[in-house]
Design a protein around this motif. Structure first.
Motif, short mmCIF file in Angstrom:
data_model
loop_
_atom_site.label_atom_id
_atom_site.label_comp_id
_atom_site.label_asym_id
_atom_site.label_seq_id
_atom_site.Cartn_x
_atom_site.Cartn_y
_atom_site.Cartn_z
N ASN A 58 0.85 -1.18 0.00
CA ASN A 58 0.00 0.00 0.00
C ASN A 58 0.89 1.23 0.00
OD1 ASN A 58 -1.79 -2.06 1.92
ND2 ASN A 58 -3.01 -0.89 0.45
N TYR A 59 0.47 2.24 -0.75
CA TYR A 59 1.23 3.47 -0.84
C TYR A 59 0.33 4.67 -0.62
CZ TYR A 59 4.81 0.65 -3.21
OH TYR A 59 5.75 -0.30 -3.54
N ALA A 60 0.90 5.71 -0.06
CA ALA A 60 0.21 6.98 -0.01
C ALA A 60 0.03 7.48 -1.44
CB ALA A 60 0.99 7.99 0.80
N ASP A 61 -1.09 8.16 -1.69
CA ASP A 61 -1.35 8.66 -3.03
C ASP A 61 -0.23 9.58 -3.52
OD1 ASP A 61 -4.96 9.00 -2.61
OD2 ASP A 61 -3.73 7.29 -3.22
N SER A 62 0.37 10.31 -2.62
CA SER A 62 1.39 11.27 -2.98
C SER A 62 2.69 10.64 -3.48
CB SER A 62 1.70 12.19 -1.80
OG SER A 62 2.17 11.46 -0.69
N VAL A 63 2.88 9.35 -3.22
CA VAL A 63 4.13 8.70 -3.61
C VAL A 63 3.92 7.57 -4.62
CG1 VAL A 63 5.10 9.26 -1.36
CG2 VAL A 63 4.20 6.95 -1.78
N LYS A 64 2.69 7.26 -4.94
CA LYS A 64 2.42 6.20 -5.90
C LYS A 64 3.09 6.48 -7.23
CE LYS A 64 -1.99 4.43 -4.17
NZ LYS A 64 -3.44 4.29 -4.44
N GLY A 65 3.74 5.47 -7.77
CA GLY A 65 4.44 5.61 -9.03
C GLY A 65 5.85 6.11 -8.89
N ARG A 66 6.21 6.60 -7.72
CA ARG A 66 7.56 7.12 -7.48
C ARG A 66 8.34 6.28 -6.48
NH1 ARG A 66 8.28 11.87 -5.18
NH2 ARG A 66 6.30 11.86 -4.03
N PHE A 67 7.65 5.76 -5.48
CA PHE A 67 8.30 4.98 -4.43
C PHE A 67 7.97 3.51 -4.59
CE2 PHE A 67 8.52 8.47 -0.90
CZ PHE A 67 9.12 9.33 -1.80
N THR A 68 8.90 2.66 -4.21
CA THR A 68 8.69 1.22 -4.24
C THR A 68 9.18 0.61 -2.94
OG1 THR A 68 8.99 1.14 -6.65
CG2 THR A 68 9.14 -0.94 -5.45
N ILE A 69 8.31 -0.12 -2.28
CA ILE A 69 8.68 -0.79 -1.04
C ILE A 69 8.92 -2.27 -1.31
CG2 ILE A 69 6.29 -1.28 -0.33
CD1 ILE A 69 7.19 -0.69 2.56
N SER A 70 9.88 -2.83 -0.63
CA SER A 70 10.19 -4.25 -0.76
C SER A 70 10.71 -4.77 0.57
CB SER A 70 11.21 -4.49 -1.88
OG SER A 70 12.43 -3.84 -1.60
N ARG A 71 10.75 -6.07 0.72
CA ARG A 71 11.25 -6.65 1.96
C ARG A 71 11.90 -8.00 1.71
NH1 ARG A 71 6.25 -7.92 5.89
NH2 ARG A 71 7.87 -9.11 7.04
N ASP A 72 12.73 -8.37 2.64
CA ASP A 72 13.37 -9.67 2.63
C ASP A 72 12.98 -10.33 3.94
OD1 ASP A 72 15.11 -11.88 2.92
OD2 ASP A 72 16.64 -10.91 1.69
N ASN A 73 12.07 -11.28 3.88
CA ASN A 73 11.56 -11.90 5.09
C ASN A 73 12.64 -12.67 5.86
OD1 ASN A 73 8.97 -10.96 4.53
ND2 ASN A 73 8.40 -12.82 3.42
N ALA A 74 13.54 -13.29 5.12
CA ALA A 74 14.59 -14.06 5.76
C ALA A 74 15.55 -13.18 6.55
CB ALA A 74 15.36 -14.87 4.72
N LYS A 75 15.76 -11.97 6.07
CA LYS A 75 16.69 -11.05 6.73
C LYS A 75 15.99 -10.05 7.64
CE LYS A 75 20.13 -11.20 3.01
NZ LYS A 75 20.90 -10.40 2.03
N ASN A 76 14.66 -10.05 7.63
CA ASN A 76 13.88 -9.09 8.42
C ASN A 76 14.26 -7.65 8.07
OD1 ASN A 76 12.29 -10.95 9.83
ND2 ASN A 76 13.84 -11.21 11.43
N THR A 77 14.32 -7.38 6.79
CA THR A 77 14.62 -6.04 6.33
C THR A 77 13.53 -5.53 5.40
OG1 THR A 77 15.92 -6.87 4.45
CG2 THR A 77 17.11 -6.37 6.48
N VAL A 78 13.41 -4.23 5.34
CA VAL A 78 12.48 -3.58 4.43
C VAL A 78 13.19 -2.40 3.79
CG1 VAL A 78 11.49 -2.09 6.22
CG2 VAL A 78 10.17 -2.59 4.14
N ASN A 79 12.91 -2.18 2.52
CA ASN A 79 13.55 -1.10 1.77
C ASN A 79 12.51 -0.19 1.16
OD1 ASN A 79 16.23 -2.27 2.11
ND2 ASN A 79 15.61 -3.78 0.58
#
Length: 120
Positions: A58-79
């Protein structure tokens, strides 16, 4: 408990890009949701993006198309990859996690924040 540490903040010019990272550590049993909030001076903290363990985003409308979130479950990280940055993106960005800690109920945890400044 869960400890969250953000990294990657800094100063960029309008139109530039930054990549924020957040690493979770501690007696974690499972992390369901991870994401990013931000707070600009004089403004309330707002949700920027979130991602579930299954990858639903889910993204805020103000950042849609510009920001990308991702995660690595094994490493417990989010970018958070931030492209086409605008001055209004300037804020302190906070990592959060909805996590189940060993021996405790589900709870929300926050990092200390990292400054993102978009300016010429």
């Amino acid at each position: 408990q869960v400890q969250l540490v953000e990294s990657g903040g800094g100063l960029v010019q309008p139109g530039g890009s930054l990549r924020l990272s957040c690493a979770a550590s501690g007696s974690i049993f499972s992390i369901y949701t991870m994401g990013w909030y931000r707070q600009a001076p004089g403004k309330q903290r707002e949700l920027v993006a979130r991602i579930t363990r299954a990858g639903t985003t889910n993204y805020a409308d103000s950042v849609k198309g510009r920001f990308t979130i991702s995660r690595d479950n094994a490493k417990n990280t989010v970018n958070l990859r931030m492209n086409s940055l605008k001055p209004e993106d300037t804020a302190v960005y906070y990592c959060y996690a909805e996590a189940l800690v060993a021996g405790q109920e589900m709870g929300n945890y926050w990092g200390p924040g990292t400054q993102v400044t978009v300016s010429s």
